[in-house]
Scaffold this motif. Structure first.
Motif, PDB file in Angstrom:
ATOM      1  N   HIS A   4       0.835  -1.192   0.000  1.00  0.00           N
ATOM      2  CA  HIS A   4       0.000   0.000   0.000  1.00  0.00           C
ATOM      3  C   HIS A   4       0.868   1.239   0.000  1.00  0.00           C
ATOM      4  N   SER A   5       0.546   2.168  -0.917  1.00  0.00           N
ATOM      5  CA  SER A   5       1.358   3.375  -0.968  1.00  0.00           C
ATOM      6  C   SER A   5       0.586   4.583  -0.452  1.00  0.00           C
ATOM      7  N   GLN A   6      -0.765   4.497  -0.316  1.00  0.00           N
ATOM      8  CA  GLN A   6      -1.505   5.646   0.203  1.00  0.00           C
ATOM      9  C   GLN A   6      -1.252   5.775   1.700  1.00  0.00           C
ATOM     10  N   ILE A 166     -10.618  -6.935  11.150  1.00  0.00           N
ATOM     11  CA  ILE A 166      -9.828  -6.439  10.009  1.00  0.00           C
ATOM     12  C   ILE A 166     -10.527  -5.244   9.350  1.00  0.00           C
ATOM     13  N   GLU A 167     -11.868  -5.309   9.282  1.00  0.00           N
ATOM     14  CA  GLU A 167     -12.625  -4.171   8.725  1.00  0.00           C
ATOM     15  C   GLU A 167     -12.427  -2.914   9.571  1.00  0.00           C
ATOM     16  N   LEU A 168     -12.511  -3.078  10.889  1.00  0.00           N
ATOM     17  CA  LEU A 168     -12.334  -1.918  11.765  1.00  0.00           C
ATOM     18  C   LEU A 168     -10.920  -1.361  11.652  1.00  0.00           C
ATOM     19  N   GLU A 169      -9.954  -2.248  11.587  1.00  0.00           N
ATOM     20  CA  GLU A 169      -8.543  -1.827  11.531  1.00  0.00           C
ATOM     21  C   GLU A 169      -8.280  -1.062  10.238  1.00  0.00           C
ATOM     22  N   ASP A 170      -8.885  -1.535   9.142  1.00  0.00           N
ATOM     23  CA  ASP A 170      -8.844  -0.827   7.860  1.00  0.00           C
ATOM     24  C   ASP A 170      -7.426  -0.406   7.446  1.00  0.00           C
ATOM     25  N   LEU A 171      -6.490  -1.329   7.596  1.00  0.00           N
ATOM     26  CA  LEU A 171      -5.097  -0.990   7.262  1.00  0.00           C
ATOM     27  C   LEU A 171      -4.579  -1.817   6.083  1.00  0.00           C
ATOM     28  N   GLY A 172      -5.481  -2.292   5.235  1.00  0.00           N
ATOM     29  CA  GLY A 172      -5.024  -3.070   4.082  1.00  0.00           C
ATOM     30  C   GLY A 172      -4.282  -4.317   4.508  1.00  0.00           C
ATOM     31  N   PHE A 173      -4.771  -4.953   5.551  1.00  0.00           N
ATOM     32  CA  PHE A 173      -4.076  -6.124   6.084  1.00  0.00           C
ATOM     33  C   PHE A 173      -4.010  -7.269   5.060  1.00  0.00           C
ATOM     34  N   GLY A 174      -2.872  -7.874   4.973  1.00  0.00           N
ATOM     35  CA  GLY A 174      -2.688  -9.080   4.159  1.00  0.00           C
ATOM     36  C   GLY A 174      -2.105 -10.136   5.075  1.00  0.00           C
TER      37      GLY A 174
END
Ligand SMILES: C[S@@+](CC[C@H](N)C(=O)[O-])C[C@H]1O[C@@H](n2cnc3c(N)ncnc32)[C@H](O)[C@@H]1O
Length: 259
Positions: A4-6, A166-174
């Motif tokens: 992720h670059s944003q 993961i939705e709450l964290e919203d950090l593009g988790f992989g």
């Protein structure tokens, strides 16, 4: 390699994370946890790369505690790299610590550049574990060590609770699981791959962090970043505690060597 670059770690989010985890730390455990990851490895006079250096607490601690030859911290977020540089300068470490903004993807270093590659809780943002493992292997010198930590999940489909977190964290988790990491590292050519699960260690700490967020930290954080974000973070931390207690989220350390 994906990534992720944003900007995901903006100033307000960093403010909340550092209030909970300490200045310079965007992950739990502070210096003690970094020492656990390093273990018996001898860092004296070694060249170190820290992938996903965040706001630089790890790099500052490694430099003061182990006196390596040099440390380069890389991160995909420019604002974090600027914070790292400013804080290193404030602490008189501006010459020793080098920070570099990078794009997600291949690491911008020639093969065999480092004795040690360190990373803490950053690979969770990188979905392609094989490519990043291959890159770490490539930039290590022969005999070099890979010392790391990440947030892993168990194998199989994610539970509703995990999806919610993961939705709450919203950090593009992989997020990956241990076998995925092990297979990627073996395929890259690493030797001596060892894992150490930290779920049990983090459970009570995460409960305490949640309590502090809604307790003594609440008012000062609301005045700095606003009620909406702080309340969101409390819900995120509550969801984090659930997946830790279900045993589905497994913070894990690992180490491996390049033959
Ligand atoms: C949870 S923070 C951990 C930061 C730091 N290691 C610490 O423990 O305080 C994850 C960091 O990884 C960075 N990151 C995400 N994707 C990355 C990538 N592809 N390459 C390098 N850093 C990345 C983020 O910008 C963020 O600073």
């Amino acid at each position: 390699m994906t990534g992720h670059s944003q900007q995901e770690y903006d100033d307000d989010f960093v403010c909340v994370l550092e209030a909970v985890w300490g200045e310079g730390y965007l992950s739990p455990g502070g210096a003690d946890e970094v020492e656990q990851i390093i273990g018996e490895a001898d860092l004296y006079n070694q060249s170190i790369l820290d992938i996903g250096c965040g706001t630089g607490g790890v790099t500052q601690f490694l430099m003061k505690r182990y006196q390596p030859h040099g440390i380069i911290g890389v991160d995909v977020e420019k604002s974090l790299i600027e914070k790292c540089r400013a804080r290193a300068a404030e602490n008189g470490l501006g010459r020793e610590l080098v920070y570099q903004h990078v794009q997600p993807g291949p690491l911008p270093f020639p093969g065999g550049s480092f004795d040690i590659v360190f990373t803490k809780d950053s690979f969770v943002h990188i979905e392609d574990k094989q490519s990043i493992s291959d890159e770490v292997f490539r930039v290590l010198k022969p005999g070099g060590r890979f010392l790391a930590s990440d947030w892993m999940c168990t194998e199989g489909p994610l539970s509703r609770e995990m999806q919610h977190y993961i939705e709450l964290e919203d950090l593009g988790f992989g997020m990956g699981h241990q076998r995925e990491y092990a297979e990627a590292m073996e395929k890259s050519g690493f030797d001596g791959i060892r894992f150490k699960d930290r779920n049990e260690w983090y459970r009570p700490i995460a409960r305490e962090e949640t309590r502090r967020l809604s307790g003594e930290l609440y008012d000062q954080l609301v005045s700095r970043v606003g009620k909406e974000l702080v309340d969101h973070e409390i819900r995120t931390w509550e969801a984090l505690v659930v997946v830790l207690e279900r045993g589905e989220l497994r913070p894990t350390h690992w180490r491996a060597s390049k033959p």
